[in-house]
Design a protein around this motif. Structure first.
Motif, PDB file in Angstrom:
ATOM      1  N   ASN A  28       0.809  -1.208   0.000  1.00 28.74           N
ATOM      2  CA  ASN A  28       0.000   0.000   0.000  1.00 28.74           C
ATOM      3  C   ASN A  28       0.848   1.266   0.000  1.00 28.74           C
ATOM      4  O   ASN A  28       0.464   2.281  -0.568  1.00 28.74           O
ATOM      5  N   THR A  32       4.059   1.953  -5.548  1.00 24.51           N
ATOM      6  CA  THR A  32       4.246   2.991  -6.566  1.00 24.51           C
ATOM      7  C   THR A  32       5.679   3.514  -6.569  1.00 24.51           C
ATOM      8  O   THR A  32       6.256   3.752  -7.632  1.00 24.51           O
ATOM      9  N   ALA A 189       4.456   8.518   0.067  1.00 21.90           N
ATOM     10  CA  ALA A 189       4.548   7.111   0.448  1.00 21.90           C
ATOM     11  C   ALA A 189       4.764   6.979   1.953  1.00 21.90           C
ATOM     12  O   ALA A 189       4.186   6.100   2.606  1.00 21.90           O
ATOM     13  N   VAL A 192       1.466   7.489   3.711  1.00 22.44           N
ATOM     14  CA  VAL A 192       0.596   6.305   3.615  1.00 22.44           C
ATOM     15  C   VAL A 192       1.055   5.239   4.604  1.00 22.44           C
ATOM     16  O   VAL A 192       0.233   4.605   5.282  1.00 22.44           O
ATOM     17  N   HIS A 196      -1.146   3.847   7.661  1.00 23.01           N
ATOM     18  CA  HIS A 196      -1.465   2.423   7.766  1.00 23.01           C
ATOM     19  C   HIS A 196      -1.146   1.904   9.157  1.00 23.01           C
ATOM     20  O   HIS A 196      -1.958   1.217   9.784  1.00 23.01           O
ATOM     21  N   ALA A 263      -1.893   8.885  -6.603  1.00 23.08           N
ATOM     22  CA  ALA A 263      -2.559   7.810  -5.859  1.00 23.08           C
ATOM     23  C   ALA A 263      -2.210   7.863  -4.378  1.00 23.08           C
ATOM     24  O   ALA A 263      -3.082   7.710  -3.513  1.00 23.08           O
ATOM     25  N   GLU A 264      -0.927   8.076  -4.073  1.00 16.00           N
ATOM     26  CA  GLU A 264      -0.505   8.092  -2.673  1.00 16.00           C
ATOM     27  C   GLU A 264      -1.023   9.321  -1.931  1.00 16.00           C
ATOM     28  O   GLU A 264      -1.451   9.228  -0.775  1.00 16.00           O
ATOM     29  N   THR A 267      -4.622   8.739  -1.181  1.00 14.22           N
ATOM     30  CA  THR A 267      -4.784   7.729  -0.140  1.00 14.22           C
ATOM     31  C   THR A 267      -4.488   8.308   1.238  1.00 14.22           C
ATOM     32  O   THR A 267      -5.257   8.117   2.190  1.00 14.22           O
ATOM     33  N   SER A 284      -6.523   0.795   3.658  1.00 11.38           N
ATOM     34  CA  SER A 284      -5.446   1.362   2.850  1.00 11.38           C
ATOM     35  C   SER A 284      -5.301   0.604   1.534  1.00 11.38           C
ATOM     36  O   SER A 284      -4.920   1.183   0.511  1.00 11.38           O
ATOM     37  N   SER A 287      -7.960   1.958  -0.732  1.00  9.03           N
ATOM     38  CA  SER A 287      -7.707   3.354  -1.079  1.00  9.03           C
ATOM     39  C   SER A 287      -6.595   3.486  -2.107  1.00  9.03           C
ATOM     40  O   SER A 287      -6.729   4.233  -3.083  1.00  9.03           O
ATOM     41  N   ILE A 288      -5.472   2.775  -1.907  1.00  5.25           N
ATOM     42  CA  ILE A 288      -4.361   2.919  -2.845  1.00  5.25           C
ATOM     43  C   ILE A 288      -4.700   2.292  -4.189  1.00  5.25           C
ATOM     44  O   ILE A 288      -4.351   2.843  -5.250  1.00  5.25           O
TER      45      ILE A 288
END
Length: 340
Positions: A28, A32, A189, A192, A196, A263-264, A267, A284, A287-288
């Motif tokens: 998650n 990326t 990142a 995220v 998490h 995306a990150e 999220t 998570s 979401s991601i």
């Protein structure tokens, strides 16, 4: 103080759940950044592990730990209302929920599919409660799982789509450079990973507190539980769920740095607003994945690989039904073999 064997087993399984959760959900935060080469794989996993550790300790420290909190977090708050000493049946319900969550995380990891540990736990507890004659807190389960499942991915995809459109315009006008995006993607990142840990550490922690309420255990076990859970999640993250990383990073779309950051960022924002602001657990994983879909869609429908999208959505829809059935089966086996 001697700990009841079943309570000890569930406590150990809660720590294993923390490890498996970190292993399953490592993707998650880092899928990326690894795919776009913003960070090397071991560096990305190491960063995610440390921030998961920090987030876990922060998340546990921010909540008021109590038996009421623990049972409500597991969808069991309603059935313990007015009950001074929950019976041993409740331990078996908790055991079924934990086993289901671990099994579902391992199954979906093997499939390379992102899925929600929260939703697996709620469904497993619900199935076991039905078999063992307890009335689960269905309104709480619905509010904590069905609503986030229905709306969080849509919001995440829309936010990532809008962010990707904005970034594309800024890149065209030379107001933003790829090097800036790589740095921003590393930061997103990290956010995220922290989010998490902050949220998902509450799953095993709630299990341990609920077990301690049902079957008293030494104070040292409870005192060390936050650190044990945080370390277990971090170690699991360090191992990395490579199958899911490949799915999100390369099989879903040909991921670019702008897509990864979009995306990150979506999220991290969504998890912060809904989880911290509204107190609802947001997956998570959902979401991601939804964020990557939204960012990919901004490049055009053909940028997404629809067969992979359909498989991910099928897993999300199957999670509550499959885990409810697994919880039901585990509880039925316990009922017939042990006579609870």
């Amino acid at each position: 103080m001697a700990v009841e064997p079943l309570a000890a087993v569930i406590t150990l399984l809660a720590v294993l759940l923390a490890y498996v959760n970190g292993f399953h959900d490592a993707s998650n935060a880092v899928s990326t950044t690894i795919t776009t080469r913003a960070l090397r794989e071991r560096t990305a996993l190491g960063m995610a592990a440390l921030l998961n550790l920090f987030g876990a300790l922060l998340g546990i420290g921010l909540v008021t730990i109590s038996s009421t909190w623990a049972f409500e977090r597991m969808g069991l708050g309603h059935i313990t209302a007015g009950v001074d000493t929950p019976g041993p049946v409740l331990l078996w319900i908790i055991l079924a929920g934990v086993l289901v969550t671990i099994l579902w995380d391992l199954i979906t990891w093997w499939m390379g599919m992102p899925s929600s540990s929260w939703h697996a736990l709620f469904a497993g507890v619900g199935g076991a409660s039905l078999v063992l004659g307890w009335d689960a807190d269905w309104p709480t389960i619905a509010r904590s799982s069905l609503l986030p499942t229905a709306f969080a991915p849509l919001l995440g995809a829309a936010a990532a789509y809008a962010t990707m459109q904005l970034i594309s315009r800024m890149l065209t006008s030379d107001r933003l450079r790829s090097g800036h995006l790589r740095f921003a993607q590393t930061v997103s990142a990290g956010l995220v990973a922290t989010a998490h840990g902050l949220q998902d550490a509450l799953i095993p922690m709630a299990v341990i507190v609920a077990v301690a309420t049902t079957s008293p255990m030494p104070g040292a076990v409870l005192a060390s539980a936050p650190y044990t859970v945080a370390i277990a999640i971090a170690l699991g993250t360090l191992m990395g769920g490579h199958r899911i990383i490949r799915t999100l990073g390369s099989r879903l779309t040909d991921l670019t740095t702008p897509q990864g950051f979009s995306a990150e960022a979506a999220t991290a924002t969504l998890m912060g607003l809904v989880s911290l602001g509204m107190g609802l657990p947001v997956s998570s994983s959902h979401s991601i994945a939804a964020g990557i879909m939204g960012a990919g869609l901004a490049r055009g429908p053909r940028a997404l690989r629809l067969p992979v999208v359909r498989r991910i959505l099928a897993v999300w829809l199957a999670t509550p039904f499959a885990c409810f059935g697994m919880g039901l089966i585990i509880a039925r086996l316990a009922q017939t073999s042990i006579g609870i």
